[in-house]
Design a protein around this motif. Structure first.
Motif, PDB file in Angstrom:
ATOM      1  N   TYR A  91       0.925  -1.187   0.003  1.00 39.24           N
ATOM      2  CA  TYR A  91      -0.135   0.111   0.162  1.00 39.24           C
ATOM      3  C   TYR A  91       0.926   1.420   0.005  1.00 39.24           C
ATOM      4  O   TYR A  91       0.743   2.368  -0.622  1.00 39.24           O
ATOM      5  N   HIS A  92       1.963   1.172   0.647  1.00 40.35           N
ATOM      6  CA  HIS A  92       2.959   2.304   0.716  1.00 40.35           C
ATOM      7  C   HIS A  92       3.881   2.398  -0.375  1.00 40.35           C
ATOM      8  O   HIS A  92       5.061   2.942  -0.321  1.00 40.35           O
ATOM      9  N   GLY A  93       3.824   1.277  -1.385  1.00 42.64           N
ATOM     10  CA  GLY A  93       4.939   1.254  -2.623  1.00 42.64           C
ATOM     11  C   GLY A  93       5.975   0.245  -2.496  1.00 42.64           C
ATOM     12  O   GLY A  93       6.702   0.317  -3.280  1.00 42.64           O
ATOM     13  N   VAL A  94       5.963  -0.722  -1.318  1.00 45.31           N
ATOM     14  CA  VAL A  94       6.949  -1.384  -1.135  1.00 45.31           C
ATOM     15  C   VAL A  94       6.941  -2.659  -2.241  1.00 45.31           C
ATOM     16  O   VAL A  94       5.961  -3.322  -2.145  1.00 45.31           O
ATOM     17  N   ASN A  95       8.123  -2.818  -2.630  1.00 49.76           N
ATOM     18  CA  ASN A  95       7.773  -3.900  -3.628  1.00 49.76           C
ATOM     19  C   ASN A  95       8.486  -5.352  -3.351  1.00 49.76           C
ATOM     20  O   ASN A  95       9.726  -5.440  -2.771  1.00 49.76           O
ATOM     21  N   SER A  96       7.704  -6.258  -3.310  1.00 52.42           N
ATOM     22  CA  SER A  96       8.128  -7.632  -2.615  1.00 52.42           C
ATOM     23  C   SER A  96       9.190  -8.326  -3.504  1.00 52.42           C
ATOM     24  O   SER A  96       9.939  -9.074  -2.937  1.00 52.42           O
ATOM     25  N   VAL A  97       9.208  -8.000  -4.895  1.00 53.53           N
ATOM     26  CA  VAL A  97      10.242  -8.634  -5.555  1.00 53.53           C
ATOM     27  C   VAL A  97      11.539  -8.123  -5.109  1.00 53.53           C
ATOM     28  O   VAL A  97      12.521  -8.592  -4.862  1.00 53.53           O
ATOM     29  N   LEU A  98      11.483  -6.703  -4.810  1.00 54.62           N
ATOM     30  CA  LEU A  98      12.916  -6.001  -4.393  1.00 54.62           C
ATOM     31  C   LEU A  98      13.158  -6.555  -2.915  1.00 54.62           C
ATOM     32  O   LEU A  98      14.129  -6.693  -2.600  1.00 54.62           O
ATOM     33  N   SER A 116      10.647  -0.906  -9.385  1.00 60.27           N
ATOM     34  CA  SER A 116       9.814  -1.927  -8.905  1.00 60.27           C
ATOM     35  C   SER A 116       9.654  -2.911  -9.787  1.00 60.27           C
ATOM     36  O   SER A 116       9.536  -2.660 -11.002  1.00 60.27           O
ATOM     37  N   GLN A 117       9.278  -4.135  -9.604  1.00 56.30           N
ATOM     38  CA  GLN A 117       9.373  -5.236 -10.440  1.00 56.30           C
ATOM     39  C   GLN A 117       7.899  -6.077  -9.989  1.00 56.30           C
ATOM     40  O   GLN A 117       7.465  -6.113  -9.029  1.00 56.30           O
ATOM     41  N   GLN A 118       7.376  -6.639 -11.203  1.00 58.76           N
ATOM     42  CA  GLN A 118       6.170  -7.767 -11.168  1.00 58.76           C
ATOM     43  C   GLN A 118       6.761  -9.185 -11.081  1.00 58.76           C
ATOM     44  O   GLN A 118       7.742  -9.519 -11.492  1.00 58.76           O
ATOM     45  N   PHE A 119       6.144 -10.050  -9.921  1.00 61.30           N
ATOM     46  CA  PHE A 119       6.446 -11.344 -10.013  1.00 61.30           C
ATOM     47  C   PHE A 119       6.292 -11.918 -11.354  1.00 61.30           C
ATOM     48  O   PHE A 119       5.395 -11.540 -12.013  1.00 61.30           O
ATOM     49  N   PRO A 120       7.429 -12.849 -11.854  1.00 63.70           N
ATOM     50  CA  PRO A 120       7.310 -13.197 -13.274  1.00 63.70           C
ATOM     51  C   PRO A 120       6.167 -14.575 -13.456  1.00 63.70           C
ATOM     52  O   PRO A 120       5.936 -14.820 -14.430  1.00 63.70           O
ATOM     53  N   HIS A 121       5.751 -14.916 -12.126  1.00 63.78           N
ATOM     54  CA  HIS A 121       4.586 -16.218 -12.217  1.00 63.78           C
ATOM     55  C   HIS A 121       3.881 -16.201 -11.043  1.00 63.78           C
ATOM     56  O   HIS A 121       4.006 -15.484 -10.256  1.00 63.78           O
TER      57      HIS A 121
END
Length: 348
Positions: free
Chosen positions: A204-211, A343-348
């Motif tokens: 919600y605060h922009g933290v990216n799980s991939v990173l 930020s990146q998206q999960f690839p799968h």
């Protein structure tokens, strides 16, 4: 014999007598440490002390609540910090302001007879790392602390500083810096941990799980035993039931300030998934898309040495006395970065 073990199954913790659990980012973060409090106290027989950065108004605290640091006085920039650290109990009073989770947690511990005289060290979110470290040292001395755990609800504490979004880094960075810079003769570095639970809730605060996962991999490669592993909070465990009951007790005391992080963790542990909005926070999360999932119920464990090594602006803020100075320093650091990790998206 299996070589796989719980990340907290280490000789330093086994040999410790008194463990200090500190909310890393304040607010309800100390609540995320309650499953650890329960298992350390009732499962391992440790003496456990709780501490937290307060989001309530400490300026309005009653005169009977003990202060551990009185007037700090005028410091750099002319700011005057008064009465910024308290030993909050079930009877503390900040003149009827509703938001006071530390007080209500003490009331819960007293009512359920988990503690005879429960207290929580509570200090202002206006203090920078230098002054927070002084509070840590005071607590360590008073209680002979020999092991410290920072607990973060969410995972923005694992942002290094060059990510596209950092979440709300000021309080987390202050706590990490204060713990990392404690003298080695006071607490050995191997007796200091950062534990995060609620991975993904900071989206919600922009933290990216991939990173976040990439940063964890960087720590694995760069520091031996820097990443201790993961273990899950399960709905069948007494420690989870204790955590949930303490949260529910506090939510009823302050219904307009129910914790989204704690509610999301509870929902995840109970098996809810996807865009599920717990009833207690539905009014606040309406219109947003949540992703409740099992990873939110996992404790991710790191050595503070490893986290401090990769914290890119730790050295810049370690002497700062106020949170406003920390905020300014982070801004200046970010402004001068030559590159930002997108930020990146999960690839799968």
């Amino acid at each position: 014999m299996l070589s796989i073990s719980n990340p907290l199954d280490n000789k330093e913790l086994k040999n410790a007598s008194t463990v200090l659990i500190l909310g890393c980012g304040g607010g309800f973060d100390c609540f995320q440490g309650l499953p650890l409090y329960y298992d350390l106290k009732f499962g391992m027989g440790k003496n456990v002390i709780l501490g937290n950065i307060a989001f309530t108004s400490l300026e309005m605290m009653d005169s009977n609540t003990e202060r551990i640091i009185n007037d700090v006085g005028k410091i750099d920039g002319g700011e005057i910090l008064k009465n910024k650290a308290f030993i909050v109990t079930a009877h503390s009073d900040n003149n009827d302001l509703e938001y006071f989770p530390e007080k209500y947690l003490c009331q819960y511990l007293l009512e359920k007879k988990f503690e005879e005289k429960p207290f929580i060290y509570t200090f202002s979110n206006r203090l920078g790392p230098k002054l927070v470290k002084e509070i840590y040292l005071e607590i360590i001395k008073k209680h002979e602390i020999d092991y410290i755990i920072l607990i973060d609800g969410g995972n923005d504490s694992l942002m290094f500083g060059n990510e596209e979004k950092l979440g709300s880094p000021q309080e987390d960075s202050t706590s990490i810096t204060a713990l990392y810079t404690l003298p080695l003769n006071i607490i050995p570095m191997e007796n200091r941990l950062l534990i995060a639970i609620g991975a993904g809730v900071d989206h919600y605060h922009g933290v990216n799980s991939v990173l976040f996962l990439e940063n964890t991999s960087t720590i694995i490669q760069g520091v031996n035993s820097g990443y201790k592993g993961v273990f899950s909070l399960l709905r069948e465990q007494d420690s989870f039931k204790f955590f949930k009951e303490a949260c529910d007790f506090t939510f009823k005391k302050m219904p307009n300030h129910v914790s989204i992080v704690s509610s999301s963790i509870i929902a995840a542990v109970e098996g809810h998934f996807g865009n599920y909005h717990p009833k207690a926070i539905a009014n606040r999360t309406r219109g947003t898309t949540l992703f409740i999932n099992p990873m939110m119920g996992m404790f991710w464990v790191y050595s503070i040495e490893a986290v401090g090594k990769y914290h890119m602006y730790l050295q810049n803020i370690k002497e700062k006395k106020t949170m406003s100075e920390v905020t300014t320093t982070i801004y200046e650091f970010r402004k001068n970065l030559k590159s930002i990790r997108k930020s990146q998206q999960f690839p799968h």
